[in-house]
Design a protein around this motif. Structure first.
Motif, short mmCIF file in Angstrom:
data_model
loop_
_atom_site.label_atom_id
_atom_site.label_comp_id
_atom_site.label_asym_id
_atom_site.label_seq_id
_atom_site.Cartn_x
_atom_site.Cartn_y
_atom_site.Cartn_z
N THR A 268 -0.10 -69.28 25.70
CA THR A 268 -1.37 -68.55 25.71
C THR A 268 -2.30 -69.10 24.64
O THR A 268 -1.92 -69.18 23.47
N PRO A 269 -3.53 -69.49 25.00
CA PRO A 269 -4.45 -70.05 23.99
C PRO A 269 -4.74 -69.08 22.84
O PRO A 269 -4.97 -69.50 21.72
N PHE A 270 -4.72 -67.78 23.12
CA PHE A 270 -4.99 -66.77 22.09
C PHE A 270 -3.99 -66.86 20.93
O PHE A 270 -4.35 -66.67 19.78
N THR A 271 -2.74 -67.17 21.24
CA THR A 271 -1.72 -67.30 20.19
C THR A 271 -1.41 -68.75 19.85
O THR A 271 -1.03 -69.05 18.71
N ARG A 272 -1.57 -69.68 20.80
CA ARG A 272 -1.23 -71.07 20.56
C ARG A 272 -2.16 -71.74 19.56
O ARG A 272 -1.72 -72.48 18.68
N ILE A 273 -3.45 -71.48 19.65
CA ILE A 273 -4.42 -72.15 18.78
C ILE A 273 -4.21 -71.81 17.30
O ILE A 273 -4.17 -72.71 16.46
N PRO A 274 -4.02 -70.52 16.92
CA PRO A 274 -3.75 -70.25 15.49
C PRO A 274 -2.43 -70.86 15.01
O PRO A 274 -2.35 -71.35 13.88
N VAL A 275 -1.41 -70.85 15.86
CA VAL A 275 -0.13 -71.44 15.46
C VAL A 275 -0.28 -72.95 15.30
O VAL A 275 0.24 -73.54 14.34
N ALA A 276 -1.03 -73.60 16.20
CA ALA A 276 -1.26 -75.04 16.09
C ALA A 276 -2.06 -75.37 14.84
O ALA A 276 -1.77 -76.37 14.16
#
Length: 194
Positions: free
Chosen positions: A101-109
């Protein structure tokens, strides 16, 4: 490293079996199997669409001359998410969806990319080769042979000389095959005066 392997090969499968048994008791075994297959198919299609989107972002950044570091981290996370979604079970599917999910993937990345940048800066940048002493321009003892202290060229071994082109008298080619070079022809204007 041992803890990570223990977590991957022992703890995660035990959790998966426990959750699959509980869901199987509530929904029934065939419904549970159908749900696991459905999550794998939907997950793989989502990974494909998100992967194409991330690849387009990488190409846009490269076209602008920027380094696509975070996008590469996102691409690796998408690969891990696809693998987790293909593994049968609900725990790995949940972790895969979090990474997908981009909502969670982007901050983790962003977090992992910043951490990688700090690690590279702390180590003094990227090192090429096979470890210390084996980078480009490095000698076998780990020093650069062309440093000012170690240079063989600073020890008076440089030869200085002049070059003059003379015609070869043993050249017996016919006149028609010889190339006449105007720079080799003697000219009264170009001759040094003694």
């Amino acid at each position: 490293m041992f803890f990570i392997l223990l977590l991957i090969f022992v703890v995660v499968p035990v959790m998966e079996l426990s959750v699959l048994i509980r869901v199987g008791e509530v929904l029934g075994s065939w419904t549970t199997v159908a749900l696991v297959i459905f999550t794998a198919v939907v997950g793989v299609s989502l990974v494909r669409s998100q992967g194409i989107s991330t690849l387009m972002q990488v190409q846009q950044k490269l076209a602008r001359g920027e380094a696509p570091g975070q996008e590469i981290v996102e691409g690796m996370m998408l690969a891990v998410a696809g693998l987790l979604l293909l593994i049968p079970g609900f725990v790995t599917d949940f972790i895969g969806l979090v990474l997908l999910t981009p909502f969670t993937r982007i901050p983790v990345a962003k977090f992992f990319y910043k951490r990688m940048q700090l690690k590279v800066q702390a180590n003094g940048g990227f090192q090429s080769g096979f470890g210390p002493g084996f980078g480009p321009g490095m000698g076998p003892q780990g020093h650069n042979p062309f440093d000012s202290d170690n240079s063989p060229f600073d020890q008076g071994n440089t030869f200085d000389g002049d070059f003059e082109r003379k015609p070869d008298p043993s050249d017996k080619r016919p006149e028609s095959h010889q190339v006449n070079d105007a720079s080799n022809q003697p000219n009264d204007d170009k001759q040094p005066k003694a």
